[in-house]
Design an enzyme around this catalytic site. Structure first.
Site, PDB file in Angstrom:
ATOM      1  N   ASP A   1      -2.240   0.904  -7.658  1.00 29.47           N
ATOM      2  CA  ASP A   1      -2.089  -0.328  -7.093  1.00 29.47           C
ATOM      3  C   ASP A   1      -1.497  -0.058  -5.839  1.00 29.47           C
ATOM      4  O   ASP A   1      -0.430  -0.164  -5.832  1.00 29.47           O
ATOM      5  CB  ASP A   1      -1.797  -1.440  -7.934  1.00 29.47           C
ATOM      6  CG  ASP A   1      -1.733  -2.715  -7.460  1.00 29.47           C
ATOM      7  OD1 ASP A   1      -2.246  -3.251  -6.132  1.00 29.47           O
ATOM      8  OD2 ASP A   1      -1.082  -3.672  -7.953  1.00 29.47           O
TER       9      ASP A   1
ATOM     10  N   GLU B   1       1.174  -7.145   1.237  1.00 27.32           N
ATOM     11  CA  GLU B   1       0.811  -7.897   0.219  1.00 27.32           C
ATOM     12  C   GLU B   1       1.811  -8.179  -1.117  1.00 27.32           C
ATOM     13  O   GLU B   1       1.714  -9.094  -1.847  1.00 27.32           O
ATOM     14  CB  GLU B   1      -0.427  -7.157  -0.149  1.00 27.32           C
ATOM     15  CG  GLU B   1      -1.527  -7.864  -1.134  1.00 27.32           C
ATOM     16  CD  GLU B   1      -1.295  -8.107  -2.656  1.00 27.32           C
ATOM     17  OE1 GLU B   1      -1.675  -8.883  -3.451  1.00 27.32           O
ATOM     18  OE2 GLU B   1      -0.567  -7.025  -3.065  1.00 27.32           O
ATOM     19  N   GLU B   2       2.305  -7.077  -1.483  1.00 25.31           N
ATOM     20  CA  GLU B   2       3.095  -7.057  -2.807  1.00 25.31           C
ATOM     21  C   GLU B   2       4.333  -7.866  -2.521  1.00 25.31           C
ATOM     22  O   GLU B   2       4.865  -8.154  -3.916  1.00 25.31           O
ATOM     23  CB  GLU B   2       3.398  -5.627  -3.202  1.00 25.31           C
ATOM     24  CG  GLU B   2       2.350  -4.717  -3.667  1.00 25.31           C
ATOM     25  CD  GLU B   2       1.425  -5.099  -4.920  1.00 25.31           C
ATOM     26  OE1 GLU B   2       1.974  -6.336  -5.527  1.00 25.31           O
ATOM     27  OE2 GLU B   2       0.410  -4.377  -5.368  1.00 25.31           O
TER      28      GLU B   2
ATOM     29  N   GLU C   1     -17.343 -14.247   8.482  1.00 28.13           N
ATOM     30  CA  GLU C   1     -17.021 -15.374   7.572  1.00 28.13           C
ATOM     31  C   GLU C   1     -17.318 -14.929   6.106  1.00 28.13           C
ATOM     32  O   GLU C   1     -17.570 -15.872   5.253  1.00 28.13           O
ATOM     33  CB  GLU C   1     -18.305 -16.365   7.932  1.00 28.13           C
ATOM     34  CG  GLU C   1     -18.276 -16.950   9.214  1.00 28.13           C
ATOM     35  CD  GLU C   1     -19.475 -18.163   9.567  1.00 28.13           C
ATOM     36  OE1 GLU C   1     -20.120 -18.081   8.949  1.00 28.13           O
ATOM     37  OE2 GLU C   1     -19.102 -18.770  10.794  1.00 28.13           O
TER      38      GLU C   1
ATOM     39  N   HIS D   1       2.066  -1.851 -12.151  1.00 26.89           N
ATOM     40  CA  HIS D   1       3.191  -1.997 -11.628  1.00 26.89           C
ATOM     41  C   HIS D   1       4.287  -1.017 -12.344  1.00 26.89           C
ATOM     42  O   HIS D   1       5.471  -1.313 -12.252  1.00 26.89           O
ATOM     43  CB  HIS D   1       3.609  -3.382 -11.376  1.00 26.89           C
ATOM     44  CG  HIS D   1       3.032  -4.080 -10.212  1.00 26.89           C
ATOM     45  ND1 HIS D   1       3.338  -5.550  -9.903  1.00 26.89           N
ATOM     46  CD2 HIS D   1       1.745  -3.692  -9.486  1.00 26.89           C
ATOM     47  CE1 HIS D   1       2.603  -5.955  -8.679  1.00 26.89           C
ATOM     48  NE2 HIS D   1       1.705  -4.750  -8.686  1.00 26.89           N
TER      49      HIS D   1
END
Length: 305
Positions: free
Chosen positions: A149, A175-176, A196, A280
């Protein structure tokens, strides 16, 4: 270079939230070396105005694929303290690596009363970023390593680039650890291409309803809920594709889809990714068949949407 060798190299580059620059440089060099051999050579959009994010534009794009570059990690504080970056699921004794101006670092994590400490033999300079020591295991059945990830989401996006005729592939940061890159990118993207619809190339977690080996996951919701009409369109296409897939319903978690969702632009989104065990941690695991289904689904959807 084989796909396994490239994946191992990709997994070896640190890229904790806020420190994605080395990975961005590596990927840009990869695109510059190989982009001319792809079905369509992309326009590359990068530079100071986009920070460590970059965009590959193919043909006449209607759909954007987002893949975040960053990972969870740790930052040294004072008196042997560690502060998590993002949400690492740390286990007492996990081995961390990094470097500061005094040299290379390898140490273990100690958990005391819910706080994190390291056992390195000297003070680590405050602000030093540490990551899990990487150990990659690839078999015919699974891939196991730290930071699948979202390196597998990035890998999926890069493999998509090889055959993509029309579309945007967007590599994002932060992002994390609370997001932050997407608002900048959404304005840039919408003003240039009037996109879109978006797909989020990321990993999700295995659960009682999402099982390793069951195929790629199409998320109906996490903490946020995408527009139903768009998700139903995705599901109809997925059914037509014949590619193994699973449907996910969660109450928690989020992705780059959260930032697309909150942007002021009329862009539909859907999270589509492989299920992952041990999220994680230093030993995340993804089934090879699920990653293949993810790649196949993205190729199909970018042609069909």
């Amino acid at each position: 270079m084989s796909s396994d060798e490239f994946l191992v190299e990709l997994l070896a580059i640190p890229g904790v939230s806020g420190d994605e620059g080395r990975l961005t440089s590596f990927l840009l060099e990869y695109v510059l070396q190989r982009g001319s051999s792809w079905k369509v050579t992309p326009e590359i959009h990068f530079g100071k105005n986009l920070q460590d994010n970059f965009i590959l534009a193919f043909g006449e794009p209607k759909t954007a694929v987002f893949a975040h570059l960053d990972t969870v990690g740790f930052m040294a504080r004072y008196e042997n303290q560690l502060v998590p970056v993002g949400g690492p699921e740390v286990v007492d004794g996990d081995v961390l690596v990094g470097s500061d101006s005094y040299g290379e670092i390898e140490c273990s994590v100690r958990i005391e009363d819910g706080n994190l400490f390291h056992d390195f033999g000297r003070q680590i300079m405050p602000g030093t970023i540490l990551t899990y020591r990487q150990h990659v295991e690839i078999t015919e059945e699974y891939i196991q390593a730290a930071y699948l990830d979202n390196r597998l989401g990035v890998y999926n996006a890069l493999r998509l680039c090889e055959s993509l005729s029309n579309g945007l592939v967007v590599f994002t940061t932060f992002e994390e650890h609370g997001g932050g890159a997407i608002p900048l990118l959404m304005r840039y993207i919408y003003e240039r291409w009037r996109i879109e619809q978006a797909l989020i190339s990321d990993m999700t977690w295995a659960s009682e309803g999402v099982r390793p080996g069951g195929g790629v996951v199409i998320s109906l919701r996490d903490r946020f809920i995408p527009r139903r009409v768009f998700v139903e369109r995705i599901i109809k296409l997925a059914e037509r594709s014949g590619i193994p897939y699973q449907l996910e319903v969660e109450a928690y978690g989020s992705s780059d889809g959260r930032e697309v969702h909150h942007s002021p632009f009329p862009v539909d989104w859907c999270f589509i990714g492989a299920p992952e065990e041990n999220v994680h941690t230093s030993a995340e695991r993804v089934m090879v068949s699920d990653l293949q289904a993810m790649q196949d689904m993205y190729r199909f959807l970018l042609e069909a949407l």
